[in-house]
Scaffold this motif. Structure first.
Motif, PDB file in Angstrom:
ATOM      1  N   SER A 184      -1.123   1.899 -13.029  1.00  0.00           N
ATOM      2  CA  SER A 184      -1.635   1.386 -11.763  1.00  0.00           C
ATOM      3  C   SER A 184      -0.773   1.841 -10.592  1.00  0.00           C
ATOM      4  N   PRO A 185      -1.222   2.833  -9.832  1.00  0.00           N
ATOM      5  CA  PRO A 185      -0.464   3.246  -8.640  1.00  0.00           C
ATOM      6  C   PRO A 185      -0.292   2.100  -7.650  1.00  0.00           C
ATOM      7  N   MET A 186      -1.296   1.240  -7.541  1.00  0.00           N
ATOM      8  CA  MET A 186      -1.199   0.122  -6.601  1.00  0.00           C
ATOM      9  C   MET A 186      -0.115  -0.858  -7.030  1.00  0.00           C
ATOM     10  N   ALA A 187       0.038  -1.038  -8.343  1.00  0.00           N
ATOM     11  CA  ALA A 187       1.098  -1.914  -8.836  1.00  0.00           C
ATOM     12  C   ALA A 187       2.465  -1.359  -8.474  1.00  0.00           C
ATOM     13  N   VAL A 188       2.607  -0.036  -8.555  1.00  0.00           N
ATOM     14  CA  VAL A 188       3.877   0.598  -8.194  1.00  0.00           C
ATOM     15  C   VAL A 188       4.187   0.348  -6.723  1.00  0.00           C
ATOM     16  N   LYS A 189       3.189   0.528  -5.849  1.00  0.00           N
ATOM     17  CA  LYS A 189       3.384   0.285  -4.416  1.00  0.00           C
ATOM     18  C   LYS A 189       3.760  -1.176  -4.175  1.00  0.00           C
ATOM     19  N   ASP A 190       3.099  -2.080  -4.903  1.00  0.00           N
ATOM     20  CA  ASP A 190       3.356  -3.503  -4.745  1.00  0.00           C
ATOM     21  C   ASP A 190       4.795  -3.844  -5.123  1.00  0.00           C
ATOM     22  N   ARG A 191       5.256  -3.275  -6.234  1.00  0.00           N
ATOM     23  CA  ARG A 191       6.629  -3.515  -6.667  1.00  0.00           C
ATOM     24  C   ARG A 191       7.624  -2.979  -5.629  1.00  0.00           C
ATOM     25  N   GLU A 192       7.321  -1.826  -5.058  1.00  0.00           N
ATOM     26  CA  GLU A 192       8.226  -1.240  -4.072  1.00  0.00           C
ATOM     27  C   GLU A 192       8.330  -2.118  -2.834  1.00  0.00           C
ATOM     28  N   ILE A 193       7.200  -2.628  -2.360  1.00  0.00           N
ATOM     29  CA  ILE A 193       7.242  -3.455  -1.151  1.00  0.00           C
ATOM     30  C   ILE A 193       7.914  -4.792  -1.434  1.00  0.00           C
ATOM     31  N   LEU A 194       7.720  -5.334  -2.644  1.00  0.00           N
ATOM     32  CA  LEU A 194       8.391  -6.575  -3.012  1.00  0.00           C
ATOM     33  C   LEU A 194       9.897  -6.373  -3.094  1.00  0.00           C
ATOM     34  N   ASP A 211      -7.023   0.238  -7.039  1.00  0.00           N
ATOM     35  CA  ASP A 211      -6.810   1.626  -7.450  1.00  0.00           C
ATOM     36  C   ASP A 211      -8.098   2.439  -7.338  1.00  0.00           C
ATOM     37  N   ALA A 212      -9.240   1.799  -7.627  1.00  0.00           N
ATOM     38  CA  ALA A 212     -10.530   2.500  -7.595  1.00  0.00           C
ATOM     39  C   ALA A 212     -10.932   2.900  -6.185  1.00  0.00           C
ATOM     40  N   LEU A 213     -10.256   2.338  -5.172  1.00  0.00           N
ATOM     41  CA  LEU A 213     -10.601   2.633  -3.781  1.00  0.00           C
ATOM     42  C   LEU A 213      -9.769   3.778  -3.199  1.00  0.00           C
ATOM     43  N   ALA A 214      -8.953   4.420  -4.028  1.00  0.00           N
ATOM     44  CA  ALA A 214      -8.029   5.433  -3.514  1.00  0.00           C
ATOM     45  C   ALA A 214      -8.745   6.544  -2.748  1.00  0.00           C
ATOM     46  N   ASP A 215      -9.905   6.950  -3.209  1.00  0.00           N
ATOM     47  CA  ASP A 215     -10.637   8.040  -2.546  1.00  0.00           C
ATOM     48  C   ASP A 215     -11.953   7.567  -1.945  1.00  0.00           C
ATOM     49  N   ALA A 216     -12.108   6.277  -1.775  1.00  0.00           N
ATOM     50  CA  ALA A 216     -13.375   5.722  -1.287  1.00  0.00           C
ATOM     51  C   ALA A 216     -13.381   5.644   0.236  1.00  0.00           C
ATOM     52  N   PRO A 217     -14.573   5.706   0.861  1.00  0.00           N
ATOM     53  CA  PRO A 217     -14.662   5.511   2.315  1.00  0.00           C
ATOM     54  C   PRO A 217     -14.454   4.038   2.656  1.00  0.00           C
ATOM     55  N   GLY A 225      -9.126 -14.291  -4.114  1.00  0.00           N
ATOM     56  CA  GLY A 225      -9.317 -15.264  -5.171  1.00  0.00           C
ATOM     57  C   GLY A 225      -8.064 -15.572  -5.956  1.00  0.00           C
ATOM     58  N   VAL A 226      -7.123 -14.641  -6.004  1.00  0.00           N
ATOM     59  CA  VAL A 226      -5.899 -14.891  -6.765  1.00  0.00           C
ATOM     60  C   VAL A 226      -4.720 -15.277  -5.872  1.00  0.00           C
ATOM     61  N   LEU A 227      -4.815 -15.021  -4.572  1.00  0.00           N
ATOM     62  CA  LEU A 227      -3.722 -15.386  -3.669  1.00  0.00           C
ATOM     63  C   LEU A 227      -3.750 -16.881  -3.390  1.00  0.00           C
ATOM     64  N   PRO A 228      -2.599 -17.560  -3.427  1.00  0.00           N
ATOM     65  CA  PRO A 228      -2.552 -18.999  -3.139  1.00  0.00           C
ATOM     66  C   PRO A 228      -2.734 -19.269  -1.651  1.00  0.00           C
ATOM     67  N   ASP A 229      -3.149 -20.492  -1.338  1.00  0.00           N
ATOM     68  CA  ASP A 229      -3.383 -20.868   0.059  1.00  0.00           C
ATOM     69  C   ASP A 229      -2.142 -20.668   0.925  1.00  0.00           C
ATOM     70  N   GLY A 230      -0.955 -20.887   0.321  1.00  0.00           N
ATOM     71  CA  GLY A 230       0.276 -20.807   1.106  1.00  0.00           C
ATOM     72  C   GLY A 230       0.518 -19.460   1.732  1.00  0.00           C
ATOM     73  N   VAL A 277       0.211 -15.490  -8.431  1.00  0.00           N
ATOM     74  CA  VAL A 277      -0.649 -14.311  -8.462  1.00  0.00           C
ATOM     75  C   VAL A 277      -0.431 -13.497  -9.726  1.00  0.00           C
ATOM     76  N   SER A 278       0.795 -13.543 -10.269  1.00  0.00           N
ATOM     77  CA  SER A 278       1.207 -12.576 -11.284  1.00  0.00           C
ATOM     78  C   SER A 278       0.285 -12.515 -12.491  1.00  0.00           C
ATOM     79  N   GLY A 279      -0.225 -13.633 -12.945  1.00  0.00           N
ATOM     80  CA  GLY A 279      -1.049 -13.621 -14.137  1.00  0.00           C
ATOM     81  C   GLY A 279      -2.389 -12.942 -13.950  1.00  0.00           C
ATOM     82  N   SER A 280      -2.873 -12.843 -12.706  1.00  0.00           N
ATOM     83  CA  SER A 280      -4.188 -12.251 -12.434  1.00  0.00           C
ATOM     84  C   SER A 280      -4.091 -10.900 -11.734  1.00  0.00           C
ATOM     85  N   ALA A 281      -2.890 -10.333 -11.678  1.00  0.00           N
ATOM     86  CA  ALA A 281      -2.678  -9.130 -10.877  1.00  0.00           C
ATOM     87  C   ALA A 281      -3.396  -7.908 -11.437  1.00  0.00           C
ATOM     88  N   ALA A 282      -3.478  -7.787 -12.761  1.00  0.00           N
ATOM     89  CA  ALA A 282      -3.988  -6.556 -13.364  1.00  0.00           C
ATOM     90  C   ALA A 282      -5.402  -6.227 -12.888  1.00  0.00           C
TER      91      ALA A 282
END
Length: 259
Positions: free
Chosen positions: A135-145, A179-185, A200-205, A167-172
């Motif tokens: 998951s390239p998006m997961a890599v970016k997420d880890r870097e920003i965290l 990731d599927a949007l990498a080349d999408a308009p 849906g997976v992000l908490p209200d806080g 969020v962690s349990g539903s991240a995949a």
């Protein structure tokens, strides 16, 4: 004694002796008819005192203040300040070693992440996310965290990492949609789908953290600039949905993932 002799006797260099003369720490001694400085026992005692004070950690300005007070009262005051400063340094070193001990234990157990060393809060969060090598998006997420872990104040960081644990349990699944949007308009219908999945997976806080406007500068621009346009649109839309939901909760309603 010549300058080389007094320097060797006290254990400093002739260059240091000349420097102390320029700073006024040592008075200029009498000169011989040939122009050479002639040092006596008093000069050696004073030079030895300068050396001892600098070895204790005093700066040269502090040494000058000590030498200016023959009664020694200033020496006591400065040494007390030095002792307090060393005590603070010891506390910092103990805290760093305690953290290092935990990191060593993680590294020896093969549990230290590629982003490490990181705070215990982020290490626990990343462990909860698990391995997402495809998951390239997961890599970016880890870097920003990992970056947030460094630049965000400790109290705010702990609160943010606590929220992200939800969020962690539903991240995949969400990473896959992004990731599927990498080349999408940007107008791809999957943008809204990914945004709603993210919300849906992000908490209200998370809604307490104001979403910066585009071009506002800072860390947010760095993060969004690294995303494809459709991915950026999905993440921003997802955060907007969470903010809207948080406003509803704040007004007295009950929302998803409350604190």
């Amino acid at each position: 004694m010549r300058i080389g002799e007094i320097a060797a006797l006290v254990g400093v260099t002739p260059r240091a002796v000349r420097h102390y003369h320029r700073l006024g720490l040592l008075p200029e001694p009498a000169r011989l008819p040939n122009g050479y400085r002639e040092y006596g026992i008093r000069d050696a005692v004073l030079l030895a005192r300068v050396r001892r004070l600098t070895e204790l950690g005093l700066g040269l300005d502090e040494v000058r203040d000590v030498l200016a007070d023959d009664a020694g009262r200033e020496l006591v005051e400065v040494l007390e300040e030095l002792d307090d400063d060393l005590a603070r340094q010891e506390a910092v070193i103990r805290a760093r070693r305690a953290r290092l001990s935990g990191l060593l234990a993680e590294a020896r157990g093969g549990r230290l992440t590629a982003e490490g060393p990181v705070s215990p809060e982020l290490a626990a969060l990343l462990a909860g996310v698990g391995e997402l090598p495809d998951s390239p998006m997961a890599v970016k997420d880890r870097e920003i965290l990992a970056l947030l872990d460094t630049v965000v104040p400790a109290e705010e960081r702990a609160r943010l990492m606590g929220l992200m644990h939800e969020v962690s349990g539903s991240a995949a699944e969400v990473y896959g949609l992004l990731d599927a949007l990498a080349d999408a308009p940007v107008d791809d219908p999957r943008v809204e789908e990914a945004a709603r999945a993210l919300a849906g997976v992000l908490p209200d806080g998370i809604g307490r953290f104001e979403l910066p406007a585009e071009g506002s500068g800072g860390l947010a621009d760095v993060f969004f600039a690294d995303l494809a346009p459709a991915q950026s649109a999905a993440v921003r839309r997802g955060l907007e949905l969470v903010a809207e939901r948080f406003e509803g909760v704040s007004e007295g309603g009950e929302g998803h993932g409350g604190e």
